[in-house]
Design a protein around this motif. Structure first.
Motif, mmCIF file in Angstrom:
data_model
loop_
_atom_site.group_PDB
_atom_site.id
_atom_site.type_symbol
_atom_site.label_atom_id
_atom_site.label_comp_id
_atom_site.label_asym_id
_atom_site.label_seq_id
_atom_site.Cartn_x
_atom_site.Cartn_y
_atom_site.Cartn_z
ATOM 1 N N SER A 188 28.172 45.264 29.484
ATOM 2 C CA SER A 188 28.898 44.021 29.681
ATOM 3 C C SER A 188 28.591 43.503 31.079
ATOM 4 O O SER A 188 28.023 44.208 31.903
ATOM 5 N N LYS A 189 28.974 42.276 31.341
ATOM 6 C CA LYS A 189 28.725 41.707 32.660
ATOM 7 C C LYS A 189 29.815 42.161 33.621
ATOM 8 O O LYS A 189 31.000 42.043 33.333
ATOM 9 N N VAL A 190 29.391 42.693 34.752
ATOM 10 C CA VAL A 190 30.312 43.094 35.821
ATOM 11 C C VAL A 190 29.762 42.521 37.125
ATOM 12 O O VAL A 190 28.620 42.795 37.483
ATOM 13 N N TRP A 191 30.577 41.708 37.772
ATOM 14 C CA TRP A 191 30.188 41.151 39.066
ATOM 15 C C TRP A 191 31.003 41.848 40.145
ATOM 16 O O TRP A 191 32.213 42.027 40.000
ATOM 17 N N VAL A 192 30.340 42.208 41.229
ATOM 18 C CA VAL A 192 31.043 42.810 42.366
ATOM 19 C C VAL A 192 30.579 42.113 43.636
ATOM 20 O O VAL A 192 29.386 41.869 43.825
ATOM 21 N N HIS A 193 31.548 41.804 44.478
ATOM 22 C CA HIS A 193 31.241 41.222 45.785
ATOM 23 C C HIS A 193 31.887 42.096 46.847
ATOM 24 O O HIS A 193 32.993 42.607 46.647
ATOM 25 N N ALA A 194 31.186 42.278 47.952
ATOM 26 C CA ALA A 194 31.724 43.088 49.046
ATOM 27 C C ALA A 194 31.618 42.303 50.341
ATOM 28 O O ALA A 194 30.644 41.583 50.564
ATOM 29 N N ALA A 226 34.454 42.082 29.877
ATOM 30 C CA ALA A 226 34.977 43.024 28.881
ATOM 31 C C ALA A 226 36.224 43.704 29.453
ATOM 32 O O ALA A 226 36.222 44.129 30.611
ATOM 33 N N ILE A 227 37.284 43.805 28.649
ATOM 34 C CA ILE A 227 38.565 44.279 29.190
ATOM 35 C C ILE A 227 38.552 45.740 29.627
ATOM 36 O O ILE A 227 39.133 46.073 30.654
ATOM 37 N N ILE A 228 37.870 46.612 28.889
ATOM 38 C CA ILE A 228 37.816 48.025 29.295
ATOM 39 C C ILE A 228 37.001 48.153 30.585
ATOM 40 O O ILE A 228 37.403 48.842 31.524
ATOM 41 N N THR A 229 35.881 47.474 30.629
ATOM 42 C CA THR A 229 35.026 47.513 31.809
ATOM 43 C C THR A 229 35.766 46.978 33.024
ATOM 44 O O THR A 229 35.624 47.492 34.132
ATOM 45 N N LYS A 230 36.563 45.961 32.812
ATOM 46 C CA LYS A 230 37.361 45.391 33.899
ATOM 47 C C LYS A 230 38.343 46.446 34.422
ATOM 48 O O LYS A 230 38.573 46.560 35.628
ATOM 49 N N GLU A 258 33.960 61.355 29.625
ATOM 50 C CA GLU A 258 33.835 61.932 28.280
ATOM 51 C C GLU A 258 34.495 61.072 27.200
ATOM 52 O O GLU A 258 34.242 61.266 26.023
ATOM 53 N N HIS A 259 35.353 60.131 27.603
ATOM 54 C CA HIS A 259 36.011 59.270 26.619
ATOM 55 C C HIS A 259 35.408 57.866 26.563
ATOM 56 O O HIS A 259 35.965 56.978 25.937
ATOM 57 N N LEU A 260 34.280 57.698 27.217
ATOM 58 C CA LEU A 260 33.592 56.413 27.157
ATOM 59 C C LEU A 260 32.359 56.563 26.279
ATOM 60 O O LEU A 260 31.791 57.644 26.185
ATOM 61 N N MET A 318 44.336 51.289 31.417
ATOM 62 C CA MET A 318 43.139 50.747 32.064
ATOM 63 C C MET A 318 43.064 49.235 31.907
ATOM 64 O O MET A 318 42.696 48.527 32.844
ATOM 65 N N ILE A 319 43.425 48.748 30.737
ATOM 66 C CA ILE A 319 43.415 47.302 30.499
ATOM 67 C C ILE A 319 44.433 46.620 31.421
ATOM 68 O O ILE A 319 44.152 45.580 32.012
ATOM 69 N N GLU A 320 45.601 47.250 31.579
ATOM 70 C CA GLU A 320 46.616 46.729 32.514
ATOM 71 C C GLU A 320 46.068 46.699 33.939
ATOM 72 O O GLU A 320 46.257 45.719 34.657
ATOM 73 N N LEU A 321 45.408 47.783 34.346
ATOM 74 C CA LEU A 321 44.828 47.834 35.689
ATOM 75 C C LEU A 321 43.804 46.716 35.879
ATOM 76 O O LEU A 321 43.723 46.118 36.947
ATOM 77 N N GLY A 322 43.054 46.454 34.830
ATOM 78 C CA GLY A 322 42.055 45.383 34.889
ATOM 79 C C GLY A 322 42.674 44.032 35.172
ATOM 80 O O GLY A 322 42.091 43.190 35.849
ATOM 81 N N LYS A 323 43.898 43.844 34.682
ATOM 82 C CA LYS A 323 44.589 42.566 34.911
ATOM 83 C C LYS A 323 45.016 42.401 36.363
ATOM 84 O O LYS A 323 45.251 41.299 36.827
ATOM 85 N N SER A 324 45.126 43.536 37.087
ATOM 86 C CA SER A 324 45.548 43.467 38.490
ATOM 87 C C SER A 324 44.360 43.487 39.460
ATOM 88 O O SER A 324 44.526 43.567 40.666
#
Length: 140
Positions: free
Chosen positions: A53-59, A74-78, A111-113, A27-33
């Protein structure tokens, strides 16, 4: 690619890992992409409410398809938002509205969060679908 096909692909990828430590790393790797949000969209209006954590989304609409960009502090959230954007970006608003999100349960994410992250995940899904509703209304 249809949303369901992308979701199945994500489920397959997660099933390759034996334990949750590996899945978190993935998931952390996916966040980097993640397709990163332009700095000018990192505003309070684009922050997802209900996330710890702060999450910004633009559409934005591009050729009748909704394109999402995002970022998180946050890396997991990303990683979580990266998974959702992969499933829903470059899709028609109506398809996003109609899509189910069972794939989240299939990979065992909720369930794992921690409870606060799980709530954040639900808020992220809700926000992406709200964008889809708003843009679908414009298309009609």
């Amino acid at each position: 690619m249809q949303i369901k096909e992308i979701q199945d692909e994500i489920v397959d990828e997660f099933s390759m890992f034996d334990d949750w430590m590996q899945r978190y790393e993935y998931m952390i790797e996916l966040g980097k992409s993640l397709p990163l949000i332009d700095e000018k969209y990192k505003t309070d209006d684009n922050i997802i409410k209900g996330c710890q954590s702060k999450v910004w989304v633009h559409a934005e609409l591009d050729d009748d398809k909704l394109v999402f960009t995002a970022d998180s502090d946050a890396i997991i959230t990303k990683g979580i938002i990266a998974i959702l954007i992969r499933a829903f970006s470059n899709q028609k608003p109506q398809d996003i509205i109609d899509a189910n999100t069972d794939f989240i349960d299939e990979i065992g994410l909720k369930e794992h969060l921690s409870p606060t992250r799980a709530n954040g995940l639900v808020s992220m899904i809700k926000q992406l679908k709200l964008y889809a509703v708003a843009y679908q209304t414009q298309l009609n």
